[in-house]
Design a protein around this motif. Structure first.
Motif, PDB file in Angstrom:
ATOM      1  N   GLU A 176      45.871 -27.603  43.330  1.00 15.52           N
ATOM      2  CA  GLU A 176      45.672 -29.052  43.290  1.00 15.52           C
ATOM      3  C   GLU A 176      44.238 -29.434  42.929  1.00 15.52           C
ATOM      4  O   GLU A 176      43.870 -30.604  43.001  1.00 15.52           O
ATOM      5  N   ASN A 200      53.261 -40.046  38.841  1.00 18.50           N
ATOM      6  CA  ASN A 200      51.877 -40.464  39.046  1.00 18.50           C
ATOM      7  C   ASN A 200      51.009 -40.054  37.863  1.00 18.50           C
ATOM      8  O   ASN A 200      51.271 -39.062  37.194  1.00 18.50           O
ATOM      9  N   LYS A 201      49.966 -40.816  37.646  1.00 18.69           N
ATOM     10  CA  LYS A 201      49.025 -40.493  36.583  1.00 18.69           C
ATOM     11  C   LYS A 201      48.285 -39.207  36.940  1.00 18.69           C
ATOM     12  O   LYS A 201      47.831 -39.020  38.068  1.00 18.69           O
ATOM     13  N   SER A 203      45.459 -36.623  37.425  1.00 16.41           N
ATOM     14  CA  SER A 203      44.050 -36.783  37.755  1.00 16.41           C
ATOM     15  C   SER A 203      43.155 -36.277  36.626  1.00 16.41           C
ATOM     16  O   SER A 203      43.255 -35.106  36.243  1.00 16.41           O
ATOM     17  N   GLN A 205      40.156 -35.552  36.909  1.00 15.57           N
ATOM     18  CA  GLN A 205      39.317 -34.500  37.484  1.00 15.57           C
ATOM     19  C   GLN A 205      40.012 -33.151  37.429  1.00 15.57           C
ATOM     20  O   GLN A 205      39.391 -32.125  37.166  1.00 15.57           O
TER      21      GLN A 205
END
Length: 236
Positions: A176, A200-201, A203, A205
């Protein structure tokens, strides 16, 4: 006849150490960042290959059949797991599997059997980078690996990876943080992560961390390790 062994993961190093007293050096697969890199404009790429902006593309770019037999699954690569996972996720969401590489007969026949959308390309090395950059997610469902190369190639191309705990995936993926790790054959975890990523979009990062991992394992970064490895074995 062996002076020293090279392996690409610490797990393989541990396994080999039980068979020999010779020196063993572990250096992961390296990536050529001039060949594999993130292509920012995915819309143009998808148009080039005939994909819609809304298509959710799941990638698998490694062989799945044994030898000359184009239908028997190469089980260590986990193509049966791949099919089970995409079959279940296709019952909930509109997905399309993007395949390339040789010997894909097993997965293709299974996808057709279950009416799962797929596209298969025999991609050149240049097109392979473009193929990765079209993807939303790359799946590694192997039961056993040394690498695979798909891990570094995906990360370098800015594509999130969900992988079983095999080979260098287990060592290079921080769960993750720069990718997603699941236990071997854990279909439920694959589905949970896939559903999370679809809903979900992703990340930025996580994508950035993945690219950093690929850069850290680029040819230029590993060159000194290889020089050290070969020094004393051959003249450099």
């Amino acid at each position: 006849y062996v002076d020293e062994y090279h392996v690409i993961s610490q797990k393989t190093e541990k396994d080999l150490s039980s068979l020999t007293e010779k020196k063993i050096t572990s250096i992961p697969f390296w990536i050529n960042n001039n060949i594999f890199f993130n292509i920012e404009n995915k819309t143009n790429l998808r148009n080039l290959f005939g994909f819609n902006k809304e298509d959710y593309l799941i990638g698998s770019f490694q062989r799945d059949t044994e030898g000359k037999d184009l239908h028997s699954p190469k089980l260590i690569k986990g193509p049966d797991i791949f099919v089970k996972v995409v079959k279940k996720i296709s019952e909930r969401y509109d997905i399309c599997c993007l395949l390339t590489g040789p010997s894909r007969g097993y997965v293709i026949s299974e996808l057709e059997k279950y009416n799962i959308d797929y596209v298969y390309y025999q991609a050149t090395k240049t097109q392979l980078c473009e193929m990765y950059s079209c993807l939303d997610i790359y799946l590694i469902t192997s039961r056993e690996e040394g690498g695979p190369m798909g891990l570094m190639e995906s990360m370098a191309s800015g594509v999130p990876v969900i992988s079983s705990k095999v080979g260098q995936c287990e060592e290079l993926i921080k769960n993750e943080k720069n990718g997603y790790l699941v236990n071997i054959s854990d279909e439920k975890s694959y589905l949970n992560y896939l559903e999370h990523l679809i809903k979900n979009k992703i990340s930025p990062q996580l994508i950035s961390n993945g690219r950093d991992t690929a850069v850290a394992n680029s040819y230029n970064k590993q060159k000194n390790q290889w020089v050290k490895f070969f020094r004393g074995i051959v003249q450099i």
